[in-house]
Design an enzyme around this catalytic site. Sequence first.
Site, mmCIF file in Angstrom:
data_model
loop_
_atom_site.group_PDB
_atom_site.id
_atom_site.type_symbol
_atom_site.label_atom_id
_atom_site.label_comp_id
_atom_site.label_asym_id
_atom_site.label_seq_id
_atom_site.Cartn_x
_atom_site.Cartn_y
_atom_site.Cartn_z
ATOM 1 N N SER A 123 115.637 55.545 34.560
ATOM 2 C CA SER A 123 116.554 56.537 34.005
ATOM 3 C C SER A 123 116.222 57.918 34.542
ATOM 4 C CB SER A 123 116.478 56.558 32.474
ATOM 5 O OG SER A 123 115.248 57.110 32.045
ATOM 6 N N LYS A 124 117.237 58.762 34.628
ATOM 7 C CA LYS A 124 117.022 60.125 35.105
ATOM 8 C C LYS A 124 116.068 60.874 34.187
ATOM 9 C CE LYS A 124 121.542 60.627 37.361
ATOM 10 N NZ LYS A 124 122.814 61.371 37.368
ATOM 11 N N ARG A 125 116.213 60.658 32.901
ATOM 12 C CA ARG A 125 115.423 61.411 31.932
ATOM 13 C C ARG A 125 113.931 61.168 32.095
ATOM 14 N NH1 ARG A 125 116.605 59.600 26.059
ATOM 15 N NH2 ARG A 125 115.537 57.782 26.905
ATOM 16 N N ASN A 150 115.495 65.207 40.828
ATOM 17 C CA ASN A 150 115.010 64.104 39.987
ATOM 18 C C ASN A 150 114.811 62.866 40.861
ATOM 19 O OD1 ASN A 150 114.968 61.806 38.194
ATOM 20 N ND2 ASN A 150 115.759 63.143 36.589
#
Length: 514
Positions: free
Chosen positions: A252-254, A285
């Site tokens: 995930s990007k987060r 990212n």
Amino acid sequence: MTIRTRFAPSPTGYLHIGGVRTALFNWLLTRRQGGQFILRIDDTDAERNRPEALQPILEGFRWLGIQWDEGPEVGGPHAPYFQSQRLQSYKDAAMQLVDSGHAYPCYLAKEALDAERKAAEVAKQNYIHRGVHRNTPPAENRRLLEANPAPIRLKVPEGRTLGIDDLIRGRVEWQADLIGDPVILRADGRALYNFATVVDDVALGITHVVRAAEHLDNTKVQVVAYEGLGAKAPTFGHVPVVNEPNSKKKLSKRDMKKFVTPEIRAKLKLVGWTDAEIESRDDLNPATVAFYREMGYLPSGLVNYLGRLGWSLDDKTEVMSLETMIANFSLDRVNDSPASFDPEKLLWVAGEHMKMLPLAGRITGCVPFLVRAKIIAEPIDEATQAKIARIVEACGERLKVFSDILQHAPVFFRDPEYDPKAVDKRLRKEGAMDLLRAAAEELKAAPSFAVADLEQVLKPWCETRGVKIGDLNHVLRVATTGQQVGIGLFETLSILGKEETLRRIEIASQIAAK
């Protein structure tokens, strides 16, 4: 039959690594079989879509070399390729299903639906909605909708087993009696994803839908929609998800920001990004393709790594050209288990591709990073160009991505920043200054500062003095660069030249004496 695949990103942000891996599998499949790869933009989610995100998506694919045969900025016989421009086709298809008895209007209020769902939960039963107009004659349902628009539900056939022969997972089946009648068109005429994608795939003549495994559950409803429209369903292949490194958690990007190491952060700051931007921007990212472009990865290395992420040519080949991947790709060698994203392995693969790049290509790739970091300025004169070429060549296998040049080049264009620990350890060591001064005299008398000539001067000199060449290397490196590590010492001295080398030795002697 000509194979036609598609990839349908939503313009909500930068290209995600997992999505690009899926797009690449589609593209490789069509390229091997001489088909067409279609890029469609699923932009009906007005709340999340960002019009400015479209160009980074297109640029990302072009940078990777994944060219689409039909789609935005390319066109084609099945235009338009934006869902937002195909809204009428969804309404028409929904009414076609109503007229054929495969769909019906639903006038049940949200509160009543919620009550039904809650009652099923209390009874510990699956919630299977069947609307009151499910068996109303099609003509009457059409009349109802014309008089009072309402959500339209797809009629799931009862007493049947639905199934597909998945190219990766084999036979997958669902019991239709356990599937509720889904809404396919809202009362305001907006289509839901599961229906819009079917209508589009039929219109675009898609023969193979290769997509992420998370969409597998959507397939059961889509199979019903294909049947209702009287269209042949495409062949499906559901690709396993990509997980975080050493984890069972989906990439995930987060969460990928944690893989921005201090070394990566330092490079990004050198080219002008702030800490706040590094934390907040999607293009910085590691879960996005834009990050690897920003860091100076060769696109061929990234494509190689993503192509191998869950697919194998054989049991040993890791590094391969795009041509090799195209010639050998097939879905039957795609693993049905999740793949684990490994930044270290990606960097290694990138380095292997960098080795194959001619020197001129490496120089061209490094120059923009040196300019952005204000290490050199444009226009670049011949002397600076020649120095860059020598530095890049001396880096050798240390240069895995273009931004690596920022770790090695600055010291050749600026005075060294002396690491206090290195000065204490190497220059203030007993006997170090005597060794440095004696070496300086030898270098001063050297007839040439070519790498081979420096070796011929200093190695025999060390032998006659009973000095280990490694000890001299340590002292000279810190004296001339301020650091304990870097490219080869003789290459370093040769690039600096005699005058600059001797000047820096004098500066280092003064610093060590303090």
